[in-house]
Design a protein around this motif. Structure first.
Motif, PDB file in Angstrom:
ATOM      1  N   GLU A 279       5.037  -0.570   5.163  1.00  0.00           N
ATOM      2  CA  GLU A 279       4.180  -1.743   5.347  1.00  0.00           C
ATOM      3  C   GLU A 279       4.959  -2.978   5.768  1.00  0.00           C
ATOM      4  OE1 GLU A 279       2.372  -3.092   1.685  1.00  0.00           O
ATOM      5  OE2 GLU A 279       4.274  -3.939   1.011  1.00  0.00           O
TER       6      GLU A 279
ATOM      7  N   SER B 177       5.293  -2.407   9.664  1.00  0.00           N
ATOM      8  CA  SER B 177       4.028  -2.274  10.407  1.00  0.00           C
ATOM      9  C   SER B 177       3.117  -3.471  10.195  1.00  0.00           C
ATOM     10  CB  SER B 177       3.308  -1.003   9.979  1.00  0.00           C
ATOM     11  OG  SER B 177       2.827  -1.106   8.641  1.00  0.00           O
ATOM     12  N   ARG B 178       3.335  -4.213   9.084  1.00  0.00           N
ATOM     13  CA  ARG B 178       2.512  -5.358   8.677  1.00  0.00           C
ATOM     14  C   ARG B 178       1.097  -4.916   8.280  1.00  0.00           C
ATOM     15  NH1 ARG B 178       5.787  -7.781   6.642  1.00  0.00           N
ATOM     16  NH2 ARG B 178       4.461  -9.625   6.477  1.00  0.00           N
ATOM     17  N   ARG B 179       0.928  -3.643   7.899  1.00  0.00           N
ATOM     18  CA  ARG B 179      -0.329  -3.136   7.341  1.00  0.00           C
ATOM     19  C   ARG B 179      -0.108  -2.846   5.874  1.00  0.00           C
ATOM     20  NH1 ARG B 179      -0.230  -0.330  12.326  1.00  0.00           N
ATOM     21  NH2 ARG B 179       0.641   1.518  11.285  1.00  0.00           N
ATOM     22  N   ARG B 180      -0.783  -3.581   5.017  1.00  0.00           N
ATOM     23  CA  ARG B 180      -0.515  -3.498   3.586  1.00  0.00           C
ATOM     24  C   ARG B 180      -0.777  -2.091   3.051  1.00  0.00           C
ATOM     25  NH1 ARG B 180      -2.654  -6.779  -1.334  1.00  0.00           N
ATOM     26  NH2 ARG B 180      -0.745  -6.916  -2.541  1.00  0.00           N
TER      27      ARG B 180
ATOM     28  N   ASP C 162       0.629   0.637   3.793  1.00  0.00           N
ATOM     29  CA  ASP C 162       0.551   1.566   4.918  1.00  0.00           C
ATOM     30  C   ASP C 162       0.893   2.985   4.443  1.00  0.00           C
ATOM     31  OD1 ASP C 162       0.557   2.814   7.385  1.00  0.00           O
ATOM     32  OD2 ASP C 162       1.798   1.311   8.362  1.00  0.00           O
TER      33      ASP C 162
ATOM     34  N   GLU D 257      -1.551  -9.644   3.126  1.00  0.00           N
ATOM     35  CA  GLU D 257      -0.423  -9.394   4.021  1.00  0.00           C
ATOM     36  C   GLU D 257       0.754  -8.865   3.212  1.00  0.00           C
ATOM     37  OE1 GLU D 257       1.844 -12.133   7.285  1.00  0.00           O
ATOM     38  OE2 GLU D 257       1.946 -12.813   5.214  1.00  0.00           O
TER      39      GLU D 257
ATOM     40  N   GLU E 267      -8.231 -11.644  10.653  1.00  0.00           N
ATOM     41  CA  GLU E 267      -7.618 -10.388  11.081  1.00  0.00           C
ATOM     42  C   GLU E 267      -7.008  -9.609   9.928  1.00  0.00           C
ATOM     43  OE1 GLU E 267      -4.765 -11.411  13.991  1.00  0.00           O
ATOM     44  OE2 GLU E 267      -6.169 -12.547  15.244  1.00  0.00           O
ATOM     45  N   ILE E 268      -6.835 -10.241   8.787  1.00  0.00           N
ATOM     46  CA  ILE E 268      -6.177  -9.587   7.662  1.00  0.00           C
ATOM     47  C   ILE E 268      -7.229  -9.176   6.647  1.00  0.00           C
ATOM     48  CG2 ILE E 268      -4.560  -9.882   5.756  1.00  0.00           C
ATOM     49  CD1 ILE E 268      -3.006 -11.820   7.481  1.00  0.00           C
TER      50      ILE E 268
ATOM     51  N   ASP F 278      -7.936  -7.984  -0.069  1.00  0.00           N
ATOM     52  CA  ASP F 278      -7.803  -6.863  -1.002  1.00  0.00           C
ATOM     53  C   ASP F 278      -8.512  -7.209  -2.301  1.00  0.00           C
ATOM     54  OD1 ASP F 278      -4.333  -7.573  -1.940  1.00  0.00           O
ATOM     55  OD2 ASP F 278      -6.020  -8.878  -1.537  1.00  0.00           O
TER      56      ASP F 278
END
Length: 606
Positions: free
Chosen positions: A32, A35-38, A40, A557, A602-603, A606
């Protein structure tokens, strides 16, 4: 015996890679962060590249690949669960079976193919280890103990949900286990879901919410949901849950038990959510205490190591420490699935553990991720016309301490990135804990998250007992303890719910939760010279050797990895100053920041 091993966790939650060599743990990172995808769950291609680059190796230099669980055993559990719950789970079965009959059934082959696709050399043999076996290895083998009891508690691996191990020398041997569907992690996740938070990431929110409520539902949980035995073993009434059916955690029978439907995400919090959180937290602590006592009795050990997702419940960890069941407790800082990559690599290597002779752990302060030197950082800023001042480490520490004392919020980007979910002074946002408004300012204007969320203190290790009732070091921010009596202030006991946020409870209110607790990180000069110096400089100016420490990111993020990530977060938020390596940036000096659209859209929240 393998000398150099690359460990991998992938495909389910928080994928990661870890490299272990002849000199110990060389590198480890979650996918993550790149990739900046929490959280991931994809194959950790970028984390693998980083680990090899950090060590100056190719795959051809690696002796073995270690995968953190047994895919075949996991598949058998999935099939057995569907068989036991049919026909109610038919729709879920149709959704997930194609993947299980395809690439998931051949996970180890998929790992080999992914590694070949990186073009980094010949792929060495791939070994697989059990999920809880990997957890146990990650807990014991890097620990500072020659021998210890090892307790692993999570949602579920292949079949195991709770396991007790005995670590001695280079070996970790199984002692006892509990199996799916009876899971403390899934019980806690069910309440996480019911209170409107996201499973597998919102559990720490539920833990932070608990002190606002009263455990009025704890008896009901014990009577209707969990049959808890004196030794800590338990059975859940699975008819009350929905997780066996594959789509959601709770349903109608859960709603009937707790007075109505689940809270919808982002809806206002009510007294019910406060009390539900307090109740399941109390039951979780009771289970963990009983398991810890059994671990002591079954192994005869005076030291305990913890891993698994539930080991991130630092309140429960604090209770184990406070009760004095063991002389010492050590918790793997990457206790969740990411740490399984490290555990698997250590199992495959089975190297000596020389660090135990010094009484230190082998985690290198969990600074196992990428680091960036001053020239690399300056090159990025110069290329983008970003103004900064370059200082000596001593000058930078003094200026940052001065700004913190003036109430400024500082982004602190120093050295290698932390492995695991906690920011420990490598990728942190810092503030003055004496400022009563600091919690709300940092939550709402910098983190863009719920106001109730507590912040953690970092403290000079030598001064920790002046501020906290802490009986052992807490280097990884995984133990909660009470603020010391001499630091407490009288508070209004009549306030309820989130109104309690407005009351200062100690001389360090920004890091004192509503129940006078704090999630503490103790800092030594040996582990982190720069952070230790900064705390000392702040103490010199204010008399206080504590700072607020939160992760360098915004809600939804991952923690920042690179200078580019750090500068972007700095400019998107109300952080006043960025201290990155030996470079100091002031917000007022920066050029205007513009982006196409609102980045917050865009984020995913959660």
């Amino acid at each position: 015996m393998a000398t150099t091993v690359l460990g991998i966790s992938a495909y389910y939650h928080d994928s990661a890679a870890a490299l272990v060599g002849a000199d110990g743990i060389a590198a480890a990172a979650q996918e993550e962060r790149f990739s900046r995808r929490r959280h991931d769950s994809a194959f950790p291609a970028q984390a693998v590249r980083y680990c090899l680059d950090e060590a100056g190796l190719t795959l051809g230099d690696v002796d073995a690949i270690a995968y953190y669980e047994d895919p075949a055993r996991k598949f058998r559990r999935v099939l057995a669960t569907y068989a036991a719950t049919a026909p109610h789970t038919w729709s879920s079965f149709r959704e997930v079976m194609p993947a299980w009959l395809g690439w998931k059934a051949r996970t180890l082959d998929t790992v080999r193919e992914e590694l070949r696709g990186l073009g980094l050399g010949a792929v060495p043999p791939v070994q697989r280890f059990g999920h809880h076996q990997s957890h146990a290895a990650s807990a014991f083998l890097p620990s500072p103990y020659e021998s210890a009891a090892v307790l692993c508690v999570d949602g579920v691996g292949e079949w195991t949900t709770t396991s007790l191990w005995h670590g001695a020398g280079q070996r970790v041997e199984p002692v006892a286990e509990l199996r799916f569907p009876h899971s403390l992690g899934l019980l806690y996740s069910a309440f996480t879901y019911f209170c409107g938070f996201k499973v597998d990431s919102g559990e720490y929110k539920l833990m932070g919410l608990a002190p606002y409520g009263k455990p009025v539902y704890a008896r009901l949980i014990r009577e209707k949901l969990i049959d808890l035995k004196p030794d800590g073993s338990f059975h859940l009434d699975t008819d009350r849950f929905e997780y066996l059916h594959g789509h959601v955690m709770t349903g109608r029978r859960f709603e009937e038990l707790f007075g109505g439907p689940r809270r919808q995400p982002e809806a206002p919090l009510t007294e019910r959510e406060f009390d539900l959180a307090a109740s399941v937290q109390e039951v979780t602590e009771e289970v963990m205490l009983r398991l810890a006592r059994t671990a002591r009795e079954r192994t005869g050990e005076r030291r305990l190591c913890l891993a698994g997702g539930v080991a991130l419940n630092c309140v429960a960890n604090g209770r184990i420490v406070e009760e004095g069941i063991f002389d010492e407790v050590w918790i793997q800082p990457a206790a969740g699935d990411a740490g399984g990559a490290l555990g698997a690599a250590l199992l495959a290597q089975r190297a000596a553990r020389p660090h135990t002779r010094t009484g230190r752990d082998a985690m290198r302060a969990s600074r196992l991720g990428p680091g960036y030197d001053n020239d690399r950082i300056a090159a990025y800023f110069d290329a983008n016309a970003v103004p900064y001042t370059r200082l000596s480490p001593e000058e930078l520490s003094g200026q940052v301490a001065e700004q913190l004392a003036e109430g400024k919020v500082v982004g602190w980007f120093q050295g290698r990135m932390e492995f695991g979910p906690r920011a420990l002074g490598g990728r942190s946002i810092l503030g003055d804990p004496r400022n009563p408004a600091m919690q709300s300012v940092m939550n709402q204007k910098i983190k863009f998250r719920e106001s109730f969320r507590p912040f953690a203190p970092i403290v000079l290790a030598e001064d920790a007992k002046e501020y906290f009732k802490l009986s052992q070091p807490s280097p990884y921010m995984l133990i909660v303890a009470q603020v010391a009596e001499q630091q407490r202030l009288e508070s209004d006991g009549a306030a309820r719910g989130l109104e309690r946020l407005r009351t200062a409870r100690s001389t360090i209110p920004a890091v004192t939760h509503v129940d006078h607790s704090a999630r503490i990180q103790t800092v030594t000069a040996e582990a982190d010279p720069r952070l230790h110096r900064l705390l000392g400089d702040f103490k010199e100016r204010t008399g206080c050797s504590v700072l607020v420490n939160t992760s360098f990111n915004v809600r939804g993020e991952p923690i920042v990895t690179s200078p580019e990530d750090a500068y972007r977060c700095f400019m998107r938020t109300d952080i006043d100053t960025l201290a990155i390596g030996d470079l100091l940036l002031t917000k007022a000096d920066q050029p205007a920041w513009t982006e196409d659209g609102d980045w917050r859209d865009e984020i995913p929240l959660d």
